[in-house]
Design a protein around this motif. Sequence first.
Motif, PDB file in Angstrom:
ATOM      1  N   PRO A 200       0.801  -1.233   0.000  1.00  0.00           N
ATOM      2  CA  PRO A 200       0.000   0.000   0.000  1.00  0.00           C
ATOM      3  C   PRO A 200       0.830   1.278   0.000  1.00  0.00           C
ATOM      4  O   PRO A 200       0.437   2.272  -0.613  1.00  0.00           O
ATOM      5  CB  PRO A 200      -0.824  -0.130   1.291  1.00  0.00           C
ATOM      6  N   ALA A 201       1.979   1.265   0.662  1.00  0.00           N
ATOM      7  CA  ALA A 201       2.780   2.492   0.744  1.00  0.00           C
ATOM      8  C   ALA A 201       3.285   2.942  -0.618  1.00  0.00           C
ATOM      9  O   ALA A 201       3.550   4.123  -0.824  1.00  0.00           O
ATOM     10  CB  ALA A 201       3.959   2.281   1.690  1.00  0.00           C
ATOM     11  N   LEU A 202       3.407   2.015  -1.579  1.00  0.00           N
ATOM     12  CA  LEU A 202       3.899   2.394  -2.902  1.00  0.00           C
ATOM     13  C   LEU A 202       2.825   3.067  -3.734  1.00  0.00           C
ATOM     14  O   LEU A 202       3.111   3.952  -4.541  1.00  0.00           O
ATOM     15  CB  LEU A 202       4.422   1.152  -3.639  1.00  0.00           C
ATOM     16  N   SER A 203       1.584   2.644  -3.560  1.00  0.00           N
ATOM     17  CA  SER A 203       0.505   3.261  -4.333  1.00  0.00           C
ATOM     18  C   SER A 203      -0.094   4.459  -3.609  1.00  0.00           C
ATOM     19  O   SER A 203      -0.897   5.199  -4.186  1.00  0.00           O
ATOM     20  CB  SER A 203      -0.592   2.237  -4.632  1.00  0.00           C
ATOM     21  N   ALA A 204       0.316   4.657  -2.362  1.00  0.00           N
ATOM     22  CA  ALA A 204      -0.202   5.811  -1.619  1.00  0.00           C
ATOM     23  C   ALA A 204       0.481   7.083  -2.103  1.00  0.00           C
ATOM     24  O   ALA A 204       1.710   7.152  -2.164  1.00  0.00           O
ATOM     25  CB  ALA A 204       0.057   5.616  -0.122  1.00  0.00           C
ATOM     26  N   PRO A 205      -0.288   8.119  -2.440  1.00  0.00           N
ATOM     27  CA  PRO A 205       0.347   9.378  -2.842  1.00  0.00           C
ATOM     28  C   PRO A 205       0.992  10.060  -1.647  1.00  0.00           C
ATOM     29  O   PRO A 205       0.542   9.900  -0.508  1.00  0.00           O
ATOM     30  CB  PRO A 205      -0.825  10.201  -3.381  1.00  0.00           C
ATOM     31  N   THR A 206       2.049  10.806  -1.884  1.00  0.00           N
ATOM     32  CA  THR A 206       2.611  11.622  -0.809  1.00  0.00           C
ATOM     33  C   THR A 206       1.735  12.867  -0.632  1.00  0.00           C
ATOM     34  O   THR A 206       0.948  13.230  -1.513  1.00  0.00           O
ATOM     35  CB  THR A 206       4.045  12.062  -1.127  1.00  0.00           C
ATOM     36  N   VAL A 207       1.901  13.518   0.491  1.00  0.00           N
ATOM     37  CA  VAL A 207       1.142  14.752   0.725  1.00  0.00           C
ATOM     38  C   VAL A 207       1.507  15.798  -0.327  1.00  0.00           C
ATOM     39  O   VAL A 207       0.645  16.554  -0.791  1.00  0.00           O
ATOM     40  CB  VAL A 207       1.392  15.284   2.148  1.00  0.00           C
ATOM     41  N   GLY A 221       3.715  23.217   7.318  1.00  0.00           N
ATOM     42  CA  GLY A 221       4.399  21.980   6.934  1.00  0.00           C
ATOM     43  C   GLY A 221       5.739  22.250   6.295  1.00  0.00           C
ATOM     44  O   GLY A 221       5.968  23.306   5.703  1.00  0.00           O
ATOM     45  N   ASP A 222       6.637  21.269   6.427  1.00  0.00           N
ATOM     46  CA  ASP A 222       7.952  21.377   5.806  1.00  0.00           C
ATOM     47  C   ASP A 222       8.128  20.257   4.788  1.00  0.00           C
ATOM     48  O   ASP A 222       7.223  19.449   4.548  1.00  0.00           O
ATOM     49  CB  ASP A 222       9.057  21.343   6.870  1.00  0.00           C
ATOM     50  N   ASP A 223       9.312  20.201   4.164  1.00  0.00           N
ATOM     51  CA  ASP A 223       9.553  19.219   3.099  1.00  0.00           C
ATOM     52  C   ASP A 223       9.417  17.786   3.609  1.00  0.00           C
ATOM     53  O   ASP A 223       8.890  16.915   2.910  1.00  0.00           O
ATOM     54  CB  ASP A 223      10.950  19.425   2.506  1.00  0.00           C
ATOM     55  N   ALA A 224       9.919  17.535   4.830  1.00  0.00           N
ATOM     56  CA  ALA A 224       9.820  16.182   5.377  1.00  0.00           C
ATOM     57  C   ALA A 224       8.360  15.785   5.580  1.00  0.00           C
ATOM     58  O   ALA A 224       7.961  14.644   5.316  1.00  0.00           O
ATOM     59  CB  ALA A 224      10.585  16.085   6.700  1.00  0.00           C
ATOM     60  N   GLY A 225       7.546  16.727   6.061  1.00  0.00           N
ATOM     61  CA  GLY A 225       6.133  16.436   6.249  1.00  0.00           C
ATOM     62  C   GLY A 225       5.422  16.192   4.932  1.00  0.00           C
ATOM     63  O   GLY A 225       4.596  15.285   4.807  1.00  0.00           O
ATOM     64  N   LEU A 226       5.741  16.983   3.920  1.00  0.00           N
ATOM     65  CA  LEU A 226       5.112  16.828   2.620  1.00  0.00           C
ATOM     66  C   LEU A 226       5.524  15.528   1.935  1.00  0.00           C
ATOM     67  O   LEU A 226       4.828  15.050   1.035  1.00  0.00           O
ATOM     68  CB  LEU A 226       5.469  18.018   1.732  1.00  0.00           C
ATOM     69  N   ALA A 227       6.628  14.942   2.368  1.00  0.00           N
ATOM     70  CA  ALA A 227       7.089  13.679   1.786  1.00  0.00           C
ATOM     71  C   ALA A 227       6.390  12.465   2.396  1.00  0.00           C
ATOM     72  O   ALA A 227       6.599  11.343   1.948  1.00  0.00           O
ATOM     73  CB  ALA A 227       8.602  13.543   1.970  1.00  0.00           C
ATOM     74  N   ARG A 228       5.553  12.666   3.398  1.00  0.00           N
ATOM     75  CA  ARG A 228       4.860  11.535   4.016  1.00  0.00           C
ATOM     76  C   ARG A 228       3.869  10.896   3.046  1.00  0.00           C
ATOM     77  O   ARG A 228       3.257  11.565   2.225  1.00  0.00           O
ATOM     78  CB  ARG A 228       4.100  11.985   5.268  1.00  0.00           C
ATOM     79  N   ASP A 229       3.703   9.586   3.190  1.00  0.00           N
ATOM     80  CA  ASP A 229       2.710   8.867   2.403  1.00  0.00           C
ATOM     81  C   ASP A 229       1.343   8.987   3.067  1.00  0.00           C
ATOM     82  O   ASP A 229       1.221   8.808   4.283  1.00  0.00           O
ATOM     83  CB  ASP A 229       3.072   7.386   2.299  1.00  0.00           C
ATOM     84  N   ALA A 230       0.318   9.270   2.260  1.00  0.00           N
ATOM     85  CA  ALA A 230      -1.059   9.277   2.763  1.00  0.00           C
ATOM     86  C   ALA A 230      -1.630   7.879   2.564  1.00  0.00           C
ATOM     87  O   ALA A 230      -2.052   7.510   1.466  1.00  0.00           O
ATOM     88  CB  ALA A 230      -1.886  10.317   2.030  1.00  0.00           C
ATOM     89  N   LEU A 231      -1.614   7.085   3.624  1.00  0.00           N
ATOM     90  CA  LEU A 231      -2.004   5.677   3.531  1.00  0.00           C
ATOM     91  C   LEU A 231      -3.512   5.484   3.555  1.00  0.00           C
ATOM     92  O   LEU A 231      -3.995   4.357   3.395  1.00  0.00           O
ATOM     93  CB  LEU A 231      -1.354   4.880   4.664  1.00  0.00           C
ATOM     94  N   GLY A 232      -4.254   6.540   3.758  1.00  0.00           N
ATOM     95  CA  GLY A 232      -5.705   6.459   3.772  1.00  0.00           C
ATOM     96  C   GLY A 232      -6.287   7.838   4.016  1.00  0.00           C
ATOM     97  O   GLY A 232      -5.544   8.809   4.249  1.00  0.00           O
ATOM     98  N   PHE A 233      -7.595   7.936   3.973  1.00  0.00           N
ATOM     99  CA  PHE A 233      -8.260   9.229   4.163  1.00  0.00           C
ATOM    100  C   PHE A 233      -9.349   9.076   5.224  1.00  0.00           C
ATOM    101  O   PHE A 233     -10.112   8.106   5.202  1.00  0.00           O
ATOM    102  CB  PHE A 233      -8.873   9.720   2.852  1.00  0.00           C
TER     103      PHE A 233
END
Length: 696
Positions: A200-207, A221-233
């Motif tokens: 799932p982490a591969l198909s999850a879009p990043t923020v 938010g910073d660059d590290a936060g924006l790089a997080r994967d959105a694993l669900g909504f």
Amino acid sequence: MTRSVYVTGIDRGDGRQVVELGVMELLTRQIDRVGVFRPLVHEGPDRLFELLRARYRLSQDAATVYGMDYREASALQAEQGTDELVSTLVDRFHLVARDYDVVLVLGTDFAGTQLPDELALNARLANEFGASVIPVVGGRGQTAQDVRAETRNAYRAYDGLGCDVLAMIVNRVAREDRDEIAERLDARLPVPVHVLPDEPALSAPTVAQIAHALEARVVLGDDAGLARDALGFVFGGAMLPTFLKALTPGCLVVTPGDRADLVVGTLAAHSAGTPPIAGVLLTLDEVPNADILALADRLAPGTPLLSVPGNSFPTAEQLFSLEGKLNAATPRKAETALGLFERHVDTADLLKRVSAPSSDRLTPMMFEHQLLEQARSDRRRVVLPEGTEGRVLHAAEVLLRRGVCDLTLLGPVDQIRKNAADIGIDLGDAQLIDPATSDLRDAFAERYAQLRAHKGVTVELAYDVVSDVNYFGTLMVEEGLADGMVSGSVHSTAATIRPAFEIIKTRPGTRIVSSVFFMCLADKVLVYGDCAVNPDPDAEQLADIAVQSAATALRFGVEPRIAMLSYSTGTSGSGADVDKVRRATELVRQRRPDLRIEGPIQYDAAVEPTVAATKLPESEVAGQASVLIFPDLNTGNNTYKAVQRSAGAIAVGPVLQGLRKPVNDLSRGALVQDIVNTVAITAIQAQNSQEKATAQ
């Protein structure tokens, strides 16, 4: 002998980028010059090639990577026929192939290409290129029976078209079906079949990808936060107590912008790590007031807060249509992809089947690949005392995603979790221990008091000492609860290695603890010793450092040719300093006549063949030394830093040698990749320590 590998598919949606990245990783482990060729490309940026170029430091001109775009290909095929299209692409392929030892070919993507019989075109191109083929079959949303049938049909199709099929790879299958599919296909096909489960982490879009797709405004938010994967909504509408129960790890919270209670409550939960979220998306073009935003920033610094003008329904439609993509801006996804590939593909067998020519040189990238592969082959547990440090957390995530070793992180557990959550890091199965509250503290205090009783250490004093993370980590290694330790990113060298001298001590027969740096130059890896521990070793100690350094070099794939450095070469000089080096060289020859060694020798004569031909023409070491032993710390430390800064070399170390069990120090300026490499080295040393213990 295969000189190119063609990764292709049978339809869109197979997640083939994971395989293409994995094969590139595989090739660059043993081949210096790897080229990339994509016969047909869509207009716009090529995300995968940009990732490959950034990750593997490719110098290939992007203009040579592509044959032509799909529109041009379709027109050429329609006007002049398939033969002309293939002929043109073959010519452009050979322009790349002539400059590289092996070429990775990225097949067509079956997505809006307007090309008839795309599978047959890929097969023909592979044959014309002289490439072996790795077909990829996507299994998402299919039954195990359908996946097996489609894989067999894909093999028959490529094999029937005359392709040399190296292996079949099935990707994105349901985790519960993975083992059954692999077992059944292995029995039905004449080539290896590697089956990768859906991740799932591969198909999850990043923020960041969500923000770009929705044209959202980044409020916080910073660059590290924006790089997080959105694993669900998780969509907000309920009252806060009910809403908090709905949160899931890695979710993106979607809520109207006027629900300040949900924003603050969600970020407070994230700060406590229960659970860590990807971020918050505010709808209706509403944003909380400045006081609430300031509170949000303090609660979860770096966590993204986005704003869009639409309401929740159209926003949800857009969100559910998004899919994460591998690209240069998502390095964490790349680590996840490689970890998945390496866990489920027999990489050693696949590399053997590729039969690509191995490079004579050991480049820095090959050396780094080799470290990870060696460590992964027999996983060990490494303890990291600096568990709250951001660089250590980032390195831990890479090590865990790649399956390099098991990890224990030390420090206040809540703080480790909070720091990890703040930078969007998933620590997975890492063990977290707080030395101050651990059940092990009493036993460690008694053990340390026993070891230091001759220095007057009591259990009461020891109880305070072992709460220090470096002492606690060293005792974990001593007691077999961890196989090695790495520290020093925020601690001094003395604070890192003093506990090892007191607790672990030296191996039997070892006169001295010393260190080496692996100096990764553009085209080779050299071993420098001792540049970190011993200020002024005598001849006996210098000989011991040379023998230890040769063993370390050999353990990590560097053939040892030892140069005992001095300011004179051969018999040209005299004096106490030269005599020390000359005596040390004689001692090594007496103790280890199997080692190739030269000394005293100057640095230029040791590494430069033209100088060596003049000064020591008969030497089998001069001009090609790989292990360079410095006469004292002053010379060694300054030389390694001069080479590091002036030649742009990567310095991996210091790696300690001579201890019974491995403990290694980091530079306080260590980068994440430096930490990853040092942990891998430590794990490999632990493998070696265990082998010696078993042999005894």
